[in-house]
Design an enzyme around this catalytic site. Sequence first.
Site, PDB file in Angstrom:
ATOM      1  N   GLN A   1       0.845  -1.198   0.000  1.00 24.76           N
ATOM      2  CA  GLN A   1       0.000   0.000   0.000  1.00 24.76           C
ATOM      3  C   GLN A   1       0.879   1.247   0.000  1.00 24.76           C
ATOM      4  OE1 GLN A   1      -3.486  -0.645   3.013  1.00 24.76           O
ATOM      5  NE2 GLN A   1      -1.797  -1.936   3.639  1.00 24.76           N
TER       6      GLN A   1
ATOM      7  N   HIS B   1      -1.413   1.256  -4.369  1.00 26.59           N
ATOM      8  CA  HIS B   1      -1.840   2.643  -4.180  1.00 26.59           C
ATOM      9  C   HIS B   1      -1.009   3.625  -5.005  1.00 26.59           C
ATOM     10  CE1 HIS B   1      -3.971   1.715  -0.076  1.00 26.59           C
ATOM     11  NE2 HIS B   1      -4.612   1.241  -1.120  1.00 26.59           N
TER      12      HIS B   1
ATOM     13  N   CYS C   1      -0.629  11.594 -16.951  1.00 22.66           N
ATOM     14  CA  CYS C   1      -1.351  12.670 -17.638  1.00 22.66           C
ATOM     15  C   CYS C   1      -2.853  12.394 -17.519  1.00 22.66           C
ATOM     16  CB  CYS C   1      -0.930  12.738 -19.103  1.00 22.66           C
ATOM     17  SG  CYS C   1      -1.868  13.970 -20.034  1.00 22.66           S
TER      18      CYS C   1
ATOM     19  N   CYS D   1       3.140  17.332 -20.747  1.00 19.10           N
ATOM     20  CA  CYS D   1       3.114  15.879 -20.929  1.00 19.10           C
ATOM     21  C   CYS D   1       3.989  15.514 -22.135  1.00 19.10           C
ATOM     22  CB  CYS D   1       1.682  15.405 -21.136  1.00 19.10           C
ATOM     23  SG  CYS D   1       1.580  13.658 -21.591  1.00 19.10           S
TER      24      CYS D   1
ATOM     25  N   SER E   1      -2.349  -1.015   9.459  1.00 18.14           N
ATOM     26  CA  SER E   1      -3.377  -0.943  10.503  1.00 18.14           C
ATOM     27  C   SER E   1      -4.654  -1.676  10.105  1.00 18.14           C
ATOM     28  CB  SER E   1      -3.708   0.528  10.790  1.00 18.14           C
ATOM     29  OG  SER E   1      -4.141   1.159   9.604  1.00 18.14           O
TER      30      SER E   1
ATOM     31  N   LEU F   1       3.338  -3.804  14.748  1.00 19.13           N
ATOM     32  CA  LEU F   1       3.750  -3.289  16.048  1.00 19.13           C
ATOM     33  C   LEU F   1       2.697  -3.579  17.112  1.00 19.13           C
ATOM     34  CD1 LEU F   1       6.236  -1.758  17.024  1.00 19.13           C
ATOM     35  CD2 LEU F   1       5.039   0.378  16.538  1.00 19.13           C
ATOM     36  N   GLU F   2       1.449  -3.546  16.702  1.00 20.74           N
ATOM     37  CA  GLU F   2       0.332  -3.737  17.644  1.00 20.74           C
ATOM     38  C   GLU F   2      -0.801  -4.414  16.872  1.00 20.74           C
ATOM     39  OE1 GLU F   2      -0.404   0.372  18.418  1.00 20.74           O
ATOM     40  OE2 GLU F   2      -1.007   0.731  16.345  1.00 20.74           O
TER      41      GLU F   2
ATOM     42  N   ALA G   1       8.812  -4.315  12.544  1.00 21.80           N
ATOM     43  CA  ALA G   1       8.943  -5.148  11.339  1.00 21.80           C
ATOM     44  C   ALA G   1      10.363  -5.681  11.160  1.00 21.80           C
ATOM     45  CB  ALA G   1       8.514  -4.340  10.115  1.00 21.80           C
TER      46      ALA G   1
HETATM   47  N1  APR Z   1       6.974  -2.205  12.514  1.00 22.95           N
HETATM   48  C1  APR Z   1       5.762  -2.744  12.270  1.00 22.95           C
HETATM   49  N2  APR Z   1       4.618  -2.052  12.314  1.00 22.95           N
HETATM   50  C2  APR Z   1       4.705  -0.744  12.610  1.00 22.95           C
HETATM   51  C3  APR Z   1       5.934  -0.093  12.879  1.00 22.95           C
HETATM   52  C4  APR Z   1       7.108  -0.891  12.820  1.00 22.95           C
HETATM   53  N3  APR Z   1       8.314  -0.378  13.052  1.00 22.95           N
HETATM   54  N4  APR Z   1       5.666   1.216  13.140  1.00 22.95           N
HETATM   55  C5  APR Z   1       4.347   1.369  13.048  1.00 22.95           C
HETATM   56  N5  APR Z   1       3.749   0.191  12.733  1.00 22.95           N
HETATM   57  C6  APR Z   1       2.331  -0.103  12.513  1.00 22.95           C
HETATM   58  C7  APR Z   1       1.382   0.769  13.291  1.00 22.95           C
HETATM   59  O1  APR Z   1       1.154   0.210  14.570  1.00 22.95           O
HETATM   60  C8  APR Z   1       0.136   0.747  12.422  1.00 22.95           C
HETATM   61  O2  APR Z   1      -0.751  -0.311  12.789  1.00 22.95           O
HETATM   62  O3  APR Z   1       2.067   0.158  11.159  1.00 22.95           O
HETATM   63  C9  APR Z   1       0.683   0.466  11.012  1.00 22.95           C
HETATM   64  C10 APR Z   1       0.573   1.637  10.059  1.00 22.95           C
HETATM   65  O4  APR Z   1      -0.780   1.899   9.817  1.00 22.95           O
HETATM   66  P1  APR Z   1      -1.253   3.126   8.926  1.00 22.95           P
HETATM   67  O5  APR Z   1      -0.519   4.342   9.339  1.00 22.95           O
HETATM   68  O6  APR Z   1      -2.735   3.135   8.976  1.00 22.95           O
HETATM   69  O7  APR Z   1      -0.737   2.757   7.464  1.00 22.95           O
HETATM   70  P2  APR Z   1      -1.377   1.781   6.388  1.00 22.95           P
HETATM   71  O8  APR Z   1      -2.080   0.647   7.040  1.00 22.95           O
HETATM   72  O9  APR Z   1      -0.285   1.479   5.422  1.00 22.95           O
HETATM   73  O10 APR Z   1      -2.424   2.726   5.682  1.00 22.95           O
HETATM   74  C11 APR Z   1      -3.143   2.225   4.585  1.00 22.95           C
HETATM   75  O11 APR Z   1      -4.190   4.299   4.141  1.00 22.95           O
HETATM   76  O12 APR Z   1      -3.824   6.518   4.306  1.00 22.95           O
HETATM   77  C12 APR Z   1      -3.989   5.490   3.421  1.00 22.95           C
HETATM   78  O13 APR Z   1      -3.232   5.184   1.221  1.00 22.95           O
HETATM   79  C13 APR Z   1      -2.787   5.295   2.547  1.00 22.95           C
HETATM   80  O14 APR Z   1      -1.639   3.270   1.937  1.00 22.95           O
HETATM   81  C14 APR Z   1      -2.208   3.989   3.014  1.00 22.95           C
HETATM   82  C15 APR Z   1      -3.417   3.281   3.578  1.00 22.95           C
END
Ligand code: APR
Length: 237
Positions: free
Chosen positions: A91, A109, A117, A136, A178, A203-204, A220
């Site tokens: 993503q 994404h 363009c 373009c 997330s 992470l969580e 990660a």
């Molecule tokens: N290792 C593993 N996980 C991590 C780390 C790490 N070091 N740091 C943060 N995280 C986790 C967070 O706990 C969170 O659950 O990564 C996740 C990031 O979540 P988001 O910020 O929501 O990102 P993502 O899931 O990629 O968002 C999806 O939403 O905003 C749009 O298009 C955008 O591609 C993006 C999509």
Amino acid sequence: MSSKYNKVVVLTGAGISAESGLSTFRDNNGLWDNHRVEDVATPEAFDRDPELVQRFYNMRRAALKTVEPNLAHQVLVQAEKEFDAFILVTQNVDDLHARAGSQNLLPMHGELLKQRCVQCHQITAIMGDITLDAVCVQCERVGTLRPHIVWFGEMPLYMDAIMAALMACDLFVSVGTSGTVYPAAGFVEIANQVGAHTVELNLEPGDQNSQFKQSIHGPASEVLPAFFNQLNHGTAQ
Ligand code: APR
């Protein structure tokens, strides 16, 4: 390869690039560099204020020059050599998977280092800024270039290939996301339906945590190498 799995889909999100120094979205109060998503990441925002949207993505593109892939990106490059089929769906719009060397990569994404363009749909590489008067190269119109990014309300890319890989996989691993944004958030359900083993590495616990058959929580760069190492030695579930 001694793992019992051989058709693998890995989904990554912003968390995998966090240790490279790129901030995630939801860990930042849902703001991107103090902008609301609706102001910078929708087609309506681009219609309303193209200068703001271009500036926002120009800044994010420039920031890529200050970061490097981390161990988690590198482990996925190695992993793709070890299975009969391996698809990496991200993503993320950064180029860190590509720079690490991943080949079977589907950036659903879009990509910060590409522009498109809006008139002739030609996609070209862009390393610097997209300006409002850019031309373009294909149709030679002025001011028609936009970031090749899937904004909210737009259709993600590569969905046919992603669905085919999910329908055939026996292992689905979600890393650093997330699980809040669909359709990616629904991939675990599809993998479960076809009987794959499903693993959350984050992470969580994410929003889809209860759907995964296995979850391992931590950064990660630690949990991803440990997970694939364990698979190689045949001790994983
Ligand atoms: N290792 C593993 N996980 C991590 C780390 C790490 N070091 N740091 C943060 N995280 C986790 C967070 O706990 C969170 O659950 O990564 C996740 C990031 O979540 P988001 O910020 O929501 O990102 P993502 O899931 O990629 O968002 C999806 O939403 O905003 C749009 O298009 C955008 O591609 C993006 C999509």
